[in-house]
Write a protein that holds these residues in place. Sequence first.
Motif, PDB file in Angstrom:
ATOM      1  N   UNK A 122       0.841  -1.210   0.000  1.00  0.00           N
ATOM      2  CA  UNK A 122       0.000   0.000   0.000  1.00  0.00           C
ATOM      3  C   UNK A 122       0.871   1.254   0.000  1.00  0.00           C
ATOM      4  N   UNK A 123       1.902   1.242   0.819  1.00  0.00           N
ATOM      5  CA  UNK A 123       2.821   2.374   0.895  1.00  0.00           C
ATOM      6  C   UNK A 123       3.497   2.620  -0.445  1.00  0.00           C
ATOM      7  N   UNK A 124       3.970   1.561  -1.095  1.00  0.00           N
ATOM      8  CA  UNK A 124       4.663   1.701  -2.374  1.00  0.00           C
ATOM      9  C   UNK A 124       3.723   2.208  -3.464  1.00  0.00           C
ATOM     10  N   UNK A 168       4.965  12.414 -10.318  1.00  0.00           N
ATOM     11  CA  UNK A 168       5.144  13.815  -9.913  1.00  0.00           C
ATOM     12  C   UNK A 168       5.718  13.920  -8.503  1.00  0.00           C
ATOM     13  N   UNK A 169       5.318  13.010  -7.607  1.00  0.00           N
ATOM     14  CA  UNK A 169       5.847  13.042  -6.245  1.00  0.00           C
ATOM     15  C   UNK A 169       7.344  12.800  -6.227  1.00  0.00           C
ATOM     16  N   UNK A 170       7.818  11.861  -7.048  1.00  0.00           N
ATOM     17  CA  UNK A 170       9.253  11.583  -7.113  1.00  0.00           C
ATOM     18  C   UNK A 170      10.012  12.761  -7.721  1.00  0.00           C
ATOM     19  N   UNK A 171       9.464  13.338  -8.781  1.00  0.00           N
ATOM     20  CA  UNK A 171      10.146  14.471  -9.422  1.00  0.00           C
ATOM     21  C   UNK A 171      10.217  15.657  -8.473  1.00  0.00           C
ATOM     22  N   UNK A 200      10.302  17.539   5.444  1.00  0.00           N
ATOM     23  CA  UNK A 200       9.193  17.631   4.487  1.00  0.00           C
ATOM     24  C   UNK A 200       7.881  17.885   5.208  1.00  0.00           C
ATOM     25  N   UNK A 201       7.781  17.401   6.433  1.00  0.00           N
ATOM     26  CA  UNK A 201       6.550  17.552   7.211  1.00  0.00           C
ATOM     27  C   UNK A 201       6.493  18.973   7.754  1.00  0.00           C
ATOM     28  N   UNK A 237       6.141  13.246   0.437  1.00  0.00           N
ATOM     29  CA  UNK A 237       6.696  12.514   1.577  1.00  0.00           C
ATOM     30  C   UNK A 237       6.782  11.022   1.285  1.00  0.00           C
ATOM     31  N   UNK A 238       5.734  10.454   0.692  1.00  0.00           N
ATOM     32  CA  UNK A 238       5.751   9.030   0.366  1.00  0.00           C
ATOM     33  C   UNK A 238       6.822   8.713  -0.667  1.00  0.00           C
ATOM     34  N   UNK A 239       6.929   9.549  -1.683  1.00  0.00           N
ATOM     35  CA  UNK A 239       7.924   9.310  -2.728  1.00  0.00           C
ATOM     36  C   UNK A 239       9.335   9.434  -2.176  1.00  0.00           C
ATOM     37  N   UNK A 240       9.576  10.452  -1.348  1.00  0.00           N
ATOM     38  CA  UNK A 240      10.903  10.613  -0.743  1.00  0.00           C
ATOM     39  C   UNK A 240      11.233   9.440   0.177  1.00  0.00           C
ATOM     40  N   UNK A 241      10.237   8.912   0.863  1.00  0.00           N
ATOM     41  CA  UNK A 241      10.472   7.760   1.743  1.00  0.00           C
ATOM     42  C   UNK A 241      10.863   6.529   0.939  1.00  0.00           C
ATOM     43  N   UNK A 242      10.227   6.334  -0.208  1.00  0.00           N
ATOM     44  CA  UNK A 242      10.588   5.206  -1.067  1.00  0.00           C
ATOM     45  C   UNK A 242      12.021   5.355  -1.560  1.00  0.00           C
TER      46      UNK A 242
END
Length: 270
Positions: free
Chosen positions: A24-26, A51-54, A226-227, A237-242
């Motif tokens: 789910x997170x990924x 877009x989150x990763x970029x 980020x928070x 935040x999710x993309x940076x965590x990955x």
Amino acid sequence: MPRAIGATTLLWVLALAFLFPVLWFLLSSFKPGSELFTWPLQLFPRDWTLSGYRTAWARFDFAQYFLNTFLVAVITTVLTVLVSACTGFALAKYRAWWIQGFFLCILATTMLPTEVIMPSTFAVILGLGMYNTLAGIIVPSIVTATGIFMLRQYFRTVPDELLEAARIDGAGEFRIFFTLMLPIAKPIIAVLAIFSFQWRWNDYIWPLLVLNDQEKYTLQLALRSIVGAENIDWSVLLSASVISLLPMIALFLIFRRQIMNADINSGLKD
């Protein structure tokens, strides 16, 4: 046969239960922000996006954060393995009443919460001029009771006769340690190195106390930045965590045999 099938089915159910939040997170990292909290919740994104990763890569200096974290993790891991091996060898193979007492004191430190020793450790780092430096993160993390205990228990399984034979042949203690004991302990050293690297890569509390210069931030501190105080860009935040997890995933894939190897509790058989 039915019992084996039932046990296998139970293990698969447990594995899926642990895997589901990770999946789910990924998958959520590929969702636009508008889909993250829509109801009903959906596992797969309707509109796949990077877009989150970029945004995460463009907004934050990940190259610097990766470098800082990599330096801290690698240097600490090398020193931790060396110190733990030296201490574990001495505790396992030298006979003296004070050595056993020293070992008990080391074990006693595992009963203390990390928060209890943080103020005194911080005072020492501040007095040594290591505040706001990567050395301030590395030095307090070198000695770990877990690593010393692991190496001691492993070296105890090495027959004393092997060391006596080396001493009769004229080998000194340093030569015995570096040319005999360390090669024998490769399996447990690999496990300790992997664990130490993971601990330092994911460390957050101690770097938060020691560092205040953003250019010296580790990855975990960068993710925390980020928070915001009120608004959180969850897709970023999710993309940076990955992105921050990729080295850990690569580490597991490369060294999965050592991580999953169960035969790490013995040196040589008598």
